[in-house]
Write an enzyme that holds these catalytic residues in place. Structure first.
Site, PDB file in Angstrom:
ATOM      1  N   SER A 135      17.163 -53.824  34.938  1.00 40.51           N
ATOM      2  CA  SER A 135      16.545 -52.667  34.275  1.00 40.51           C
ATOM      3  C   SER A 135      15.986 -53.007  32.910  1.00 40.51           C
ATOM      4  O   SER A 135      16.717 -53.488  32.036  1.00 40.51           O
ATOM      5  CB  SER A 135      17.582 -51.563  34.037  1.00 40.51           C
ATOM      6  OG  SER A 135      18.156 -51.149  35.222  1.00 40.51           O
ATOM      7  N   HIS A 173      12.046 -50.567  36.841  1.00 36.10           N
ATOM      8  CA  HIS A 173      12.023 -51.697  37.777  1.00 36.10           C
ATOM      9  C   HIS A 173      10.624 -51.819  38.377  1.00 36.10           C
ATOM     10  O   HIS A 173      10.167 -50.914  39.072  1.00 36.10           O
ATOM     11  CB  HIS A 173      13.036 -51.498  38.900  1.00 36.10           C
ATOM     12  CG  HIS A 173      14.442 -51.747  38.484  1.00 36.10           C
ATOM     13  ND1 HIS A 173      15.133 -52.870  38.839  1.00 36.10           N
ATOM     14  CD2 HIS A 173      15.282 -51.037  37.712  1.00 36.10           C
ATOM     15  CE1 HIS A 173      16.342 -52.834  38.313  1.00 36.10           C
ATOM     16  NE2 HIS A 173      16.463 -51.722  37.623  1.00 36.10           N
ATOM     17  N   HIS A 211      18.867 -51.062  44.498  1.00 36.88           N
ATOM     18  CA  HIS A 211      20.302 -50.811  44.358  1.00 36.88           C
ATOM     19  C   HIS A 211      20.811 -50.003  45.548  1.00 36.88           C
ATOM     20  O   HIS A 211      20.049 -49.251  46.160  1.00 36.88           O
ATOM     21  CB  HIS A 211      20.563 -49.992  43.086  1.00 36.88           C
ATOM     22  CG  HIS A 211      20.010 -50.603  41.846  1.00 36.88           C
ATOM     23  ND1 HIS A 211      18.683 -50.506  41.500  1.00 36.88           N
ATOM     24  CD2 HIS A 211      20.602 -51.334  40.869  1.00 36.88           C
ATOM     25  CE1 HIS A 211      18.485 -51.150  40.357  1.00 36.88           C
ATOM     26  NE2 HIS A 211      19.624 -51.660  39.952  1.00 36.88           N
ATOM     27  N   TYR A 267      22.565 -47.405  45.308  1.00 32.68           N
ATOM     28  CA  TYR A 267      22.492 -45.968  45.013  1.00 32.68           C
ATOM     29  C   TYR A 267      21.139 -45.359  45.350  1.00 32.68           C
ATOM     30  O   TYR A 267      20.994 -44.145  45.406  1.00 32.68           O
ATOM     31  CB  TYR A 267      22.875 -45.668  43.555  1.00 32.68           C
ATOM     32  CG  TYR A 267      21.987 -46.277  42.489  1.00 32.68           C
ATOM     33  CD1 TYR A 267      20.688 -45.833  42.295  1.00 32.68           C
ATOM     34  CD2 TYR A 267      22.456 -47.298  41.674  1.00 32.68           C
ATOM     35  CE1 TYR A 267      19.879 -46.390  41.324  1.00 32.68           C
ATOM     36  CE2 TYR A 267      21.663 -47.862  40.698  1.00 32.68           C
ATOM     37  CZ  TYR A 267      20.368 -47.407  40.522  1.00 32.68           C
ATOM     38  OH  TYR A 267      19.571 -47.959  39.568  1.00 32.68           O
ATOM     39  N   GLU A 268      20.124 -46.204  45.590  1.00 31.01           N
ATOM     40  CA  GLU A 268      18.819 -45.673  46.004  1.00 31.01           C
ATOM     41  C   GLU A 268      18.845 -45.290  47.488  1.00 31.01           C
ATOM     42  O   GLU A 268      17.877 -44.736  47.996  1.00 31.01           O
ATOM     43  CB  GLU A 268      17.725 -46.722  45.754  1.00 31.01           C
ATOM     44  CG  GLU A 268      17.505 -46.996  44.271  1.00 31.01           C
ATOM     45  CD  GLU A 268      16.574 -48.169  44.030  1.00 31.01           C
ATOM     46  OE1 GLU A 268      15.369 -48.030  44.289  1.00 31.01           O
ATOM     47  OE2 GLU A 268      17.062 -49.236  43.597  1.00 31.01           O
ATOM     48  N   ALA A 315      21.532 -54.860  33.230  1.00 27.88           N
ATOM     49  CA  ALA A 315      21.933 -54.050  32.082  1.00 27.88           C
ATOM     50  C   ALA A 315      23.348 -53.582  32.391  1.00 27.88           C
ATOM     51  O   ALA A 315      23.652 -53.230  33.534  1.00 27.88           O
ATOM     52  CB  ALA A 315      20.994 -52.858  31.934  1.00 27.88           C
ATOM     53  N   MET A 334      25.966 -51.450  38.020  1.00 29.22           N
ATOM     54  CA  MET A 334      25.750 -50.943  39.388  1.00 29.22           C
ATOM     55  C   MET A 334      24.971 -51.935  40.247  1.00 29.22           C
ATOM     56  O   MET A 334      24.323 -51.536  41.215  1.00 29.22           O
ATOM     57  CB  MET A 334      24.980 -49.622  39.334  1.00 29.22           C
ATOM     58  CG  MET A 334      25.600 -48.560  38.427  1.00 29.22           C
ATOM     59  SD  MET A 334      24.523 -47.138  38.253  1.00 29.22           S
ATOM     60  CE  MET A 334      25.342 -46.234  36.927  1.00 29.22           C
ATOM     61  N   SER A 335      25.026 -53.203  39.902  1.00 23.65           N
ATOM     62  CA  SER A 335      24.218 -54.177  40.662  1.00 23.65           C
ATOM     63  C   SER A 335      24.905 -55.534  40.696  1.00 23.65           C
ATOM     64  O   SER A 335      26.104 -55.648  40.468  1.00 23.65           O
ATOM     65  CB  SER A 335      22.843 -54.314  40.009  1.00 23.65           C
ATOM     66  OG  SER A 335      22.960 -54.933  38.743  1.00 23.65           O
ATOM     67  N   ASN A 345      24.859 -50.553  26.180  1.00 25.15           N
ATOM     68  CA  ASN A 345      25.578 -49.384  25.638  1.00 25.15           C
ATOM     69  C   ASN A 345      27.071 -49.633  25.724  1.00 25.15           C
ATOM     70  O   ASN A 345      27.515 -50.482  26.498  1.00 25.15           O
ATOM     71  CB  ASN A 345      25.229 -48.126  26.459  1.00 25.15           C
ATOM     72  CG  ASN A 345      25.571 -48.294  27.930  1.00 25.15           C
ATOM     73  OD1 ASN A 345      24.844 -48.972  28.671  1.00 25.15           O
ATOM     74  ND2 ASN A 345      26.676 -47.729  28.359  1.00 25.15           N
ATOM     75  N   HIS A 403      20.223 -42.735  30.064  1.00 19.83           N
ATOM     76  CA  HIS A 403      19.517 -43.836  30.736  1.00 19.83           C
ATOM     77  C   HIS A 403      18.360 -44.366  29.887  1.00 19.83           C
ATOM     78  O   HIS A 403      18.075 -45.562  29.890  1.00 19.83           O
ATOM     79  CB  HIS A 403      19.008 -43.397  32.112  1.00 19.83           C
ATOM     80  CG  HIS A 403      18.342 -44.490  32.893  1.00 19.83           C
ATOM     81  ND1 HIS A 403      18.970 -45.704  33.176  1.00 19.83           N
ATOM     82  CD2 HIS A 403      17.113 -44.585  33.440  1.00 19.83           C
ATOM     83  CE1 HIS A 403      18.145 -46.475  33.869  1.00 19.83           C
ATOM     84  NE2 HIS A 403      17.011 -45.827  34.032  1.00 19.83           N
TER      85      HIS A 403
HETATM   86  N1  HPA Z   1      27.691 -48.066  33.416  1.00 23.24           N
HETATM   87  C1  HPA Z   1      27.151 -48.493  34.559  1.00 23.24           C
HETATM   88  N2  HPA Z   1      25.997 -49.133  34.639  1.00 23.24           N
HETATM   89  C2  HPA Z   1      25.339 -49.355  33.492  1.00 23.24           C
HETATM   90  C3  HPA Z   1      25.819 -48.921  32.254  1.00 23.24           C
HETATM   91  C4  HPA Z   1      27.076 -48.249  32.216  1.00 23.24           C
HETATM   92  O1  HPA Z   1      27.578 -47.846  31.146  1.00 23.24           O
HETATM   93  N3  HPA Z   1      24.914 -49.308  31.317  1.00 23.24           N
HETATM   94  C5  HPA Z   1      23.919 -49.940  31.984  1.00 23.24           C
HETATM   95  N4  HPA Z   1      24.165 -49.974  33.301  1.00 23.24           N
END
Ligand code: HPA
Length: 276
Positions: free
Chosen positions: A30, A61, A83, A85-86, A113, A211-212, A235, A247
């Site tokens: 990302s 993406h 991903h 989740y898509e 990320a 998530m990847s 973050n 996001h």
């Molecule tokens: N959690 C899950 N996936 C992420 C995060 C997070 O805090 N930051 C970037 N991708």
């Protein structure tokens, strides 16, 4: 059509567009697409033009394969991934990595990320992944094993190549980019985690959450591809700070860190290619 046949069609489509045969592959997460745009003599192939490729839908993406050279070294760069989740099955999620493997990639560098579970890490820092916890509750290799790709049961004790991890830390150090190393835990998403889940992650020994990457690492190791993975800490994970997760902020920090990451990736590729 069998998986191996599908991979063959995808590989032939790529081979018909470029004479380069890279042994190093890169997957950009990302907001980290800048590196693909920095390649020399790039051939850009949108995922929709590669047979059987899943199309990326996540914001940030791009969804294209760029084959070119970085400092003279041929590389195949996936700008954007799909991903789970898509709505894609993990078998589809890992299809591009398998294509890279059949295309001849022996070293794969994955980026993502991630949120920081470790309270000592800061947004903008990079984390070399030493190991992972698959908390997705599934595995891309569930189903019949394709012996042509790899064995049914295989070792994951050095999934993240120690030699490549060392190269990555040295590259960050030379580029002046702050670097950490730690354990990545993968959730399916798409919701971010709750503060209670993040406390659990910390108890389990994780440093970063995302998530990847984990499905792709599993598929790459199945094929015997050497793996390096780097998280861009975008973050602090849920509950670490008072503020809520956003996001847009994840993408913004990713884009700012992308400059350092580009420099680092260039250096890693130079060093890693000597081993590929
Ligand atoms: N959690 C899950 N996936 C992420 C995060 C997070 O805090 N930051 C970037 N991708």
């Amino acid at each position: 059509m069998s998986l191996v046949q599908q991979l063959g069609e995808a590989v032939r489509a790529i081979e018909s567009r470029t004479k380069l045969r890279p042994t190093v592959g890169v997957v950009l997460g990302s907001g980290l697409g800048a590196f693909a745009r920095s390649l020399d003599k790039p051939v850009t192939i949108p995922y929709r033009e590669i047979p059987h490729f899943p199309a990326s839908t996540a914001v940030g993406h791009a969804g294209e394969l760029v084959v070119g050279t970085a400092g003279g070294v041929p590389v195949a760069v996936m700008a954007g991934r799909v991903h789970g989740y898509e709505g894609y099955r993990l078998e589809q999620v890992v299809f591009p990595v398998r294509v890279l493997g059949r295309f001849g990639v022996r070293i794969l560098v994955l980026t993502n990320a991630a949120g920081s579970v470790n309270v000592n890490y800061k947004p903008g820092e990079l984390m070399v992944i030493d190991d992972h916890i698959n908390y997705m509750g599934t595995n891309p290799l569930i189903g019949p094993n394709d012996d042509e790709l790899g064995p049914r049961f295989f070792d994951m004790s050095e999934a993240y190549d120690p030699g490549l991890r060392q190269i990555a830390e040295k590259a960050c150090w030379k580029a002046g980019v702050p670097v950490r190393h730690g354990v990545y835990i993968a959730f399916t998403g798409p919701s971010y985690e709750t503060p209670a889940e993040i406390r659990m992650c910390r108890t389990l020994g994780a440093d970063a959450v995302g998530m990847s990457t984990v499905p792709e690492v599993i598929a790459a190791r199945h094929m015997g591809i050497r793996v390096l993975a780097i998280s861009c800490i975008t973050n602090m994970a849920a509950g670490v700070l008072k503020q809520k997760l956003d996001h847009r902020e994840v993408l913004e920090v990713g884009e700012r860190a992308a400059a350092g990451l580009m420099d680092v990736l260039g250096r890693i590729i130079q060093d890693a290619a000597k081993q590929a």
